[in-house]
Design a protein around this motif. Sequence first.
Motif, PDB file in Angstrom:
ATOM      1  N   LEU A   9      -1.016   3.973  -0.907  1.00  0.00           N
ATOM      2  CA  LEU A   9      -1.023   2.813  -1.799  1.00  0.00           C
ATOM      3  C   LEU A   9      -0.662   3.172  -3.235  1.00  0.00           C
ATOM      4  O   LEU A   9       0.284   2.613  -3.803  1.00  0.00           O
ATOM      5  CB  LEU A   9      -2.388   2.122  -1.749  1.00  0.00           C
ATOM      6  CG  LEU A   9      -2.687   1.326  -0.485  1.00  0.00           C
ATOM      7  CD1 LEU A   9      -4.133   0.857  -0.482  1.00  0.00           C
ATOM      8  CD2 LEU A   9      -1.755   0.134  -0.366  1.00  0.00           C
ATOM      9  N   PRO A  10      -1.389   4.078  -3.890  1.00  0.00           N
ATOM     10  CA  PRO A  10      -1.027   4.396  -5.272  1.00  0.00           C
ATOM     11  C   PRO A  10       0.325   5.083  -5.397  1.00  0.00           C
ATOM     12  O   PRO A  10       1.026   4.887  -6.399  1.00  0.00           O
ATOM     13  CB  PRO A  10      -2.163   5.327  -5.727  1.00  0.00           C
ATOM     14  CG  PRO A  10      -2.729   5.892  -4.485  1.00  0.00           C
ATOM     15  CD  PRO A  10      -2.605   4.800  -3.465  1.00  0.00           C
ATOM     16  N   ILE A  11       0.700   5.871  -4.389  1.00  0.00           N
ATOM     17  CA  ILE A  11       2.004   6.529  -4.466  1.00  0.00           C
ATOM     18  C   ILE A  11       3.126   5.496  -4.454  1.00  0.00           C
ATOM     19  O   ILE A  11       4.076   5.573  -5.237  1.00  0.00           O
ATOM     20  CB  ILE A  11       2.167   7.546  -3.315  1.00  0.00           C
ATOM     21  CG1 ILE A  11       1.281   8.767  -3.573  1.00  0.00           C
ATOM     22  CG2 ILE A  11       3.623   7.977  -3.169  1.00  0.00           C
ATOM     23  CD1 ILE A  11       1.364   9.834  -2.503  1.00  0.00           C
ATOM     24  N   SER A  12       3.013   4.504  -3.580  1.00  0.00           N
ATOM     25  CA  SER A  12       4.047   3.462  -3.515  1.00  0.00           C
ATOM     26  C   SER A  12       4.044   2.596  -4.769  1.00  0.00           C
ATOM     27  O   SER A  12       5.100   2.255  -5.312  1.00  0.00           O
ATOM     28  CB  SER A  12       3.856   2.604  -2.261  1.00  0.00           C
ATOM     29  OG  SER A  12       2.556   2.054  -2.215  1.00  0.00           O
ATOM     30  N   SER A  13       2.870   2.250  -5.272  1.00  0.00           N
ATOM     31  CA  SER A  13       2.794   1.423  -6.477  1.00  0.00           C
ATOM     32  C   SER A  13       3.228   2.195  -7.716  1.00  0.00           C
ATOM     33  O   SER A  13       3.817   1.634  -8.638  1.00  0.00           O
ATOM     34  CB  SER A  13       1.366   0.900  -6.675  1.00  0.00           C
ATOM     35  OG  SER A  13       1.039  -0.026  -5.686  1.00  0.00           O
ATOM     36  N   GLY A  14       2.912   3.489  -7.753  1.00  0.00           N
ATOM     37  CA  GLY A  14       3.350   4.304  -8.879  1.00  0.00           C
ATOM     38  C   GLY A  14       4.861   4.374  -8.953  1.00  0.00           C
ATOM     39  O   GLY A  14       5.471   4.253 -10.023  1.00  0.00           O
ATOM     40  N   LEU A  15       5.484   4.569  -7.794  1.00  0.00           N
ATOM     41  CA  LEU A  15       6.941   4.592  -7.738  1.00  0.00           C
ATOM     42  C   LEU A  15       7.530   3.283  -8.235  1.00  0.00           C
ATOM     43  O   LEU A  15       8.454   3.267  -9.062  1.00  0.00           O
ATOM     44  CB  LEU A  15       7.395   4.862  -6.293  1.00  0.00           C
ATOM     45  CG  LEU A  15       8.883   4.620  -5.985  1.00  0.00           C
ATOM     46  CD1 LEU A  15       9.758   5.514  -6.836  1.00  0.00           C
ATOM     47  CD2 LEU A  15       9.150   4.844  -4.496  1.00  0.00           C
ATOM     48  N   SER A  16       7.000   2.164  -7.748  1.00  0.00           N
ATOM     49  CA  SER A  16       7.534   0.855  -8.149  1.00  0.00           C
ATOM     50  C   SER A  16       7.255   0.574  -9.628  1.00  0.00           C
ATOM     51  O   SER A  16       8.059  -0.082 -10.297  1.00  0.00           O
ATOM     52  CB  SER A  16       6.935  -0.249  -7.277  1.00  0.00           C
ATOM     53  OG  SER A  16       5.532  -0.342  -7.448  1.00  0.00           O
ATOM     54  N   ALA A  17       6.135   1.083 -10.155  1.00  0.00           N
ATOM     55  CA  ALA A  17       5.827   0.885 -11.579  1.00  0.00           C
ATOM     56  C   ALA A  17       6.863   1.579 -12.456  1.00  0.00           C
ATOM     57  O   ALA A  17       7.380   0.996 -13.413  1.00  0.00           O
ATOM     58  CB  ALA A  17       4.430   1.414 -11.887  1.00  0.00           C
TER      59      ALA A  17
END
Length: 493
Positions: A331-339
């Motif tokens: 979850l945070p890895i995917s959201s960090g990338l999109s951020a």
Amino acid sequence: MLSLLGGIALLLVGYWVYGRYIEKNFQIEPDRQTPAEVLRDGMDFVPMPKWKNAIIELLNIAGTGPIFGPIMGALYGPIAYVWIVLGCIFAGAVHDYMIGMISLRNDGAHLPELASKYLGRPVRHVVNIFIMLLLMLVGTVFVTSPASLIADITPDFIGMGLITLLIFAYYIISTFLPIDKAMGKVYPWFGAILILSTLAMGIALIFGDHQIPNVTLANLKNVHPEGTPIFPALFFTISCGAMSGFHATQSPMVSRTITNEREGRFTFYGMMIAEGVIAMIWAAASMSLFDGQTLAEMINNGTPSLVVNQVSVMLLGNLFGTAAIMGVIVLPISSGLSAFRSLRNILADYIHFKQDKLRNVLILTLPIFAISFILTQVDFNLLWRYFNWANQVTAVIAMFVATRYLFLKNRNYWVTFIPGALMLYACVVYIASQPIGFNLGLGWLTYSLSLLASLAILAVFILSGRKQKEALDPYSFLLNDQLPIGQLAEMKQ
């Protein structure tokens, strides 16, 4: 247990009933061409199937928010359920749907451009700076939190530093790839891990020998072990699991890959409901397995990642518990990338710096990651505090954009105005009371002054909206959504 199952049932009913009303109020046009088709560029504007868009949206908006937030929100007791359910149905899902669909009608524009169009050009500069700050904080938080989770399940010699560098390396590589390659190929696998691990956690919690707390009149009170008041703290503690401004930076990214406006309710509204289900399960697990004092000590002695580790192992055992932790890590890895991807796009749009060459992408990307790496040395709890504040202010801005849009279209704007006004008041109280603001503490003076300040802001917003509407003519691009997207883009120029 009844409150957990009932809350999840209400979330699903909210999707089918209130979500359908929000869609009807927006007035979708299934035959209208979308930015993915008209502005296709092979990088950010790329048509993708509905199921893939939905998974990308879920992973983009989730991060550790619907897990870390409910874990900390569990300190307040079962009242956390109430905010998750009501917040998701009437605030968060509406917020995500409206910004996603308004962006879809405006060439996939990000929130700063939408704020400029519907709230006025002077607002654009403030929103741009504010959102870039938010995305930098989000990206950094979503580097440190998965690094902490990975460190808990790997040998000590690997270390946080190496894990952090590896996450940054993944982000840098993925930032250069087209969205259908960077997210479209990887996220379905991430999504499968998330869904399976969440289901396993929920089943183990429900069918295990656990005392899952229910909402009753007797326990609808503040049980926080440190006595932290519910308002406004709960609104900032559980944000991504109920209402989050970060989502307003992510929905426009997915609006560039949607091929039909019918997909909006499932992709934007529905994925926020799915996030609410995740939040319910983690809030219930935290309250069931630990008393308030133990939970507080675990959070204060590290980060909520320690609780994630303990909950996963206690419910599923060492082997499957580790697999569940992997579901949280994605979850945070995917959201960090999109951020970081959103940050680069917004910065490029703001300074009019085309991203059509690898050299230009590097010029913006490398300094962004360098600043974020420096911020990873800051205490996580401090970063989370500033992230939450910036996050909810962004949610207010997004709700004001949606309210103005509906107002100008002569549609029911109360669906966005009411939750937006409530969050505005919470933000003003938070800024007035906390050390990061005026440090006035919580009391009748703070609540009264904050109410007056909020009413003044709302008055300016309402009056400016009326003036804007009076100045419109039938051919204004603010009103005429019936124009093809290409012509609309020309009119905006």
